[in-house]
Design an enzyme around this catalytic site. Structure first.
Site, mmCIF file in Angstrom:
data_model
loop_
_atom_site.group_PDB
_atom_site.id
_atom_site.type_symbol
_atom_site.label_atom_id
_atom_site.label_comp_id
_atom_site.label_asym_id
_atom_site.label_seq_id
_atom_site.Cartn_x
_atom_site.Cartn_y
_atom_site.Cartn_z
ATOM 1 N N GLU A 39 0.868 -1.182 0.000
ATOM 2 C CA GLU A 39 0.000 0.000 0.000
ATOM 3 C C GLU A 39 0.898 1.223 0.000
ATOM 4 O OE1 GLU A 39 -4.123 -1.606 2.109
ATOM 5 O OE2 GLU A 39 -2.965 -0.044 3.121
ATOM 6 N N ASP B 145 -5.569 10.254 9.611
ATOM 7 C CA ASP B 145 -4.291 9.719 10.044
ATOM 8 C C ASP B 145 -3.815 10.358 11.335
ATOM 9 O OD1 ASP B 145 -3.348 7.762 8.043
ATOM 10 O OD2 ASP B 145 -3.712 9.437 6.670
#
Lengths: 405, 266
Positions: free
Chosen positions: B49, B60
Site C-alpha cells: 500500500e 491519520d
C-alpha cells in the site's frame, strides 16, 4: 403567501446532503455511523415542537434575540447613494452570530445524551461560543486551536479557559483553522460514542452545512419582518462576509427564492487576489473535496490545500460552505472580494461615524457596502449583516496602524 | 485475473496470509520509495500500500501526517507517485500495488485521467479514505473499466446493512479498521476483531485485511489467525522516520521480516 410558497420550493440539500454537485458526505468509514446518528437525531428535532420552542426561548432570553436592524445614517451620508442598514448580530451574547448555532447544537447534543462537546476554532469566536454553551448546559468542552492562532488570540484563549473549556494547541500543518478542524475530526473518530462535534460553520459533511444553516437562519427570518417594518419593503441587497459562510447563509436563506433581493457574499482578498495570499475561495479557487464535502477550495495543481491569508482570522479558511458553491454556480448569489486594507478602512469608518466597532470579518461586508452604495440611488437599501463586534480585534487593528498596546 | 486476486489465490493454496505494508510515497525522500518497495517484497510483503501525500490527512495520526509532510517538502504529488509505481514495475511485475490516499488529489487530476494513468503505471487497487461507497460510484466505474480494484474500509461501527453496500462496490479486498480512531493509535482489541470478522464475512465475500493498531509480530500473528491479510502502516512509517538515511532499507527489512516470520510460524 406567495412568498411562503416560493420559499418552500427551495429544498436543498437532497437526502444525501448534496447542493447540486457540492456537499455530500466525504469521510472515512469510521465516521459514517456517527454522521448517520447525527442526521437522524437532527431530523427528529427539526420536527419536534418542544425542541424548537426551547431553542427559541434560549435565543430570546440567553442570546438576546431578535437582534435589531439599525440605519447607519451618518455612514450612508458620508458614502453617498444607497441607505446602509445593519443587522446587529454584534449585539448577541458573546458578540457574534456564532452563538445561534452553538446553542442549537448544544441542545441537540444534550438530546442525544452526549456529555462531551468538541469544537475547532480559528479566531476563537466559535471556541468561545462553544465553551459558553458547554458551561450553560454543563458539558465537558475541548476546543482545538492552531498554535499560530493561539498566539494571535490570547484573550479569547483565556476566555475559553475561564468558561471551563480546555484548549488544545494543534501543531500540524499550517497550525491554523483547517488543521484545528482536522484534529477535531480525529478526536471525534476516536471518541465517537461520548462526543458531539460542534462544527462552527456551514462546512463539513452532511448534515452540518444544513444544520448550521438552519440554526443561523433566524437572522434572515427576523430580517423579513424587520425590514418591511422599518423601510416598508425588503432591501435591494443583502451583503455578508464569507469565510466558511455561516453568517451569510443565515441572512441569505430566507431570501433565496426572493429574486428581487440581491445576495452578495464578500470574501477576504487578503493582500490582493493577484498576490496569491488571500482567502477568496469562491472568487479564485476551484472545486474539490476537503473536510467532508465537495466545494470550492484554495488548492494547487496537485490538489494540495494551500495556505490562505486574511487580516481577519475568521475568514482565513481554504474552503467554503457547499451551499455557497451552489449559490455561486447557479448565479443566485454574487461573490466578491475585499482586501485587508479596504476592510481596515471600513472598520475605522463605521467606528467613527456610528460608534459601532465591527469585527474585522464583518468589516469586509461593510467595505463592500461602501463601494456599492455610491453607485445606487438614495432610495436604495443595502442591508449589511454585521456578524460580530470588533473588541476581539483591538490588537490586530492597533498593529496594522503601527501601535503596540 | 488481477494481480490482487492472483496473490490471494496463491497464498490460499500455500495456506498463508497476506502481509501488506504501508509506506507514504516520497518519504523520507522521493528517491527512496522504489528501493523501499523492492526491499519490502524481498522480506515477504505480498501487496504494497502506497500512501499518496496529502496536505490534510484527517484520518491519520501524527506518524503518517509527518510522513505526508516530509514527502510534501519534496513536492511529491499524485503524478509523481504514479511515476514511482512505473519505476517499481520495471523490476517487479507481480506484486500488487494499492494506492491509498485522500480524494482531493484525484479530484484535481480528474477520474478518467487518473484511472488511465494509474492503469498505465501498473496500479492494482485504489483506496480513497474519504470516498465512502455512496460518493465513489463514478470513480469506481472508471477504475473497474481499467481493471483496477476499488478497496473500501469497514469500521467497528459499520452496521450490517451498510456492509452489503460496501460489498457491492468493493473488489480486490476490503480493509477492516480494527480501531475507533486514527492510524497509529494503540490498543488493538483482538477479541473484538475476532468477534466482528465472522459477521463481516457473512456480508463480504472478498478477502479481509485488518489494519490500524498492529505493531509487532504478536499482534500480526493474532490478526493473521482470523483475517486474510495483515496491514502494517504507522509502525513501519515510524521505522522509516527513525532510521539513519543509510540504514532505512536494512531497518525496514528487519521489521517486516520479523513480522513475516511471526505470521508464518506454525
Amino acid at each position: 403567501m406567495q412568498m411562503y410558497e416560493a420559499l418552500k420550493a427551495y429544498k436543498l440539500p437532497d437526502e444525501q446532503g448534496h447542493f447540486g454537485s457540492y456537499g455530500g458526505v466525504f469521510v472515512a468509514e469510521t465516521l459514517v455511523y456517527a454522521l448517520e446518528e447525527l442526521r437522524e437525531s437532527y431530523e427528529n428535532v427539526r420536527k419536534d415542537a418542544d425542541f424548537i420552542a426551547e431553542f427559541e426561548y434560549e435565543l430570546k432570553h440567553y442570546v438576546g434575540r431578535p437582534s435589531p436592524v439599525y440605519h447607519a445614517k451618518r455612514l450612508s451620508e458620508q458614502v453617498g447613494g444607497a441607505q446602509i442598514w445593519l443587522k446587529r448580530e454584534d449585539l448577541n451574547h458573546t458578540g457574534a452570530h456564532k452563538i445561534n448555532n452553538t446553542v442549537g447544537q448544544a441542545l441537540l447534543a444534550r438530546k442525544m445524551g452526549k456529555k462531551r462537546v468538541i469544537a475547532e476554532t480559528g479566531a476563537g469566536q466559535h471556541g468561545v461560543a462553544s465553551a459558553t454553551v458547554a458551561a450553560r448546559y454543563d458539558m465537558e468542552c475541548v476546543v482545538y486551536m492552531g498554535s499560530e492562532d493561539i498566539k494571535r488570540q490570547a484573550s479569547n484563549v483565556y476566555r475559553m479557559k475561564l468558561l471551563g473549556a480546555s484548549v488544545v494547541p494543534v501543531e500540524s500543518g499550517s497550525k491554523t483553522l483547517k488543521d484545528a478542524l482536522n484534529e477535531a475530526m480525529r478526536d471525534w473518530v476516536t471518541n465517537v460514542e461520548s462526543t458531539f462535534y460542534i462544527i462552527g460553520t456551514v462546512a463539513g459533511p452532511h448534515p452540518y452545512p444544513m444544520m448550521v444553516r438552519d440554526f443561523n437562519s433566524v437572522v434572515g427570518r427576523e430580517l423579513r419582518i424587520q425590514m418591511p417594518d422599518e423601510v416598508g419593503r425588503q432591501p435591494d441587497a443583502i451583503i455578508a462576509c464569507v469565510g466558511g459562510g455561516s453568517n451569510a447563509i443565515g441572512a441569505f436563506y430566507s431570501y433565496i427564492e426572493d429574486k428581487n433581493v440581491r445576495l452578495i457574499g464578500v470574501e477576504a482578498a487578503g493582500f490582493g487576489i493577484e498576490s496569491g495570499k488571500h482567502a477568496a475561495t469562491l472568487c479564485a479557487g476551484n472545486p474539490g473535496v476537503l473536510h467532508g464535502n465537495r466545494t470550492y477550495l484554495m488548492q494547487n495543481d496537485d490538489g494540495q490545500i494551500t495556505e490562505t491569508h486574511s487580516i481577519s482570522a475568521g475568514l482565513d479558511y481554504p474552503g467554503v460552505g457547499p451551499e455557497h458553491a451552489w449559490l455561486k454556480d447557479s448565479g443566485r448569489a454574487e461573490y466578491v472580494a475585499v482586501d485587508d486594507h479596504e476592510a481596515l478602512e471600513a472598520f475605522h469608518a463605521l467606528t467613527r461615524t456610528e460608534g459601532i466597532m465591527p469585527a474585522l470579518e464583518s468589516s469586509h461586508a461593510v467595505a463592500y457596502a461602501m463601494k456599492l452604495a455610491p453607485q445606487m440611488s438614495k432610495d436604495a437599501v443595502l442591508l449589511v449583516n454585521l456578524s460580530g463586534r470588533g473588541d476581539k480585534d483591538m490588537h490586530t487593528v492597533a498593529q496594522a496602524s503601527g501601535i503596540t498596546l | 485475473m488481477s494481480r490482487i486476486a492472483a496473490t490471494f489465490e496463491k497464498l490460499k493454496s500455500a495456506d498463508k496470509k497476506a502481509l501488506i505494508p504501508f509506506i507514504t510515497a516520497g518519504d523520507p525522500d522521493p528517491t527512496m520509495t522504489t528501493p523501499i518497495m523492492g526491499a519490502l517484497v524481498q522480506v515477504g510483503a505480498d501487496i504494497i500500500e502506497l500512501g499518496v501525500p496529502f496536505s490534510d490527512p484527517m484520518a491519520d495520526g501524527p506518524t503518517i501526517q509527518r510522513a505526508s509532510e516530509r514527502a510534501l517538502v519534496h513536492g511529491v504529488g499524485l503524478g509523481d507517485v504514479l511515476e514511482m509505481v512505473s519505476a517499481f514495475r520495471q523490476s517487479d511485475n507481480e506484486t500488487p500495488v494499492v494506492l491509498m490516499g485522500y480524494a482531493n488529489p484525484i479530484e484535481a487530476m480528474g477520474y478518467e485521467n487518473f484511472s488511465n494513468q494509474a492503469q498505465a503505471a501498473g496500479v492494482d487497487g485504489v483506496l480513497v479514505v474519504d470516498y465512502p461507497p455512496e460518493e465513489s460510484g463514478d470513480l469506481t466505474r472508471q477504475l473497474n473499466a481499467q481493471g483496477i480494484d476499488s478497496i473500501f474500509l469497514l469500521a467497528p461501527t459499520t452496521q450490517q446493512a451498510r456492509m452489503d453496500t460496501v460489498a457491492r462496490f468493493a473488489s480486490g479486498y476490503v480493509y477492516y479498521v480494527a480501531l475507533k480512531g486514527v492510524t497509529g493509535a494503540s490498543h488493538l482489541d483482538m477479541q473484538e476483531v475476532a468477534k466482528k470478522l465472522p459477521e463481516v464475512r457473512t456480508h463480504v465475500k472478498l478477502p479481509i485485511g485488518v489494519g490500524f493498531g498492529i505493531r509487532d509480530g504478536d499482534t500480526a500473528r493474532a490478526v493473521a489467525d482470523v483475517a486474510d491479510a495483515v496491514v502494517i502502516g504507522s509502525r513501519l512509517v515510524e521505522e522509516i522516520e527513525n532510521a539513519q538515511p543509510e540504514s532505512v532499507i536494512a531497518d525496514v527489512g528487519v521489521l517486516i521480516r520479523g513480522i513475516r516470520q511471526a505470521m508464518d510460524a506454525a
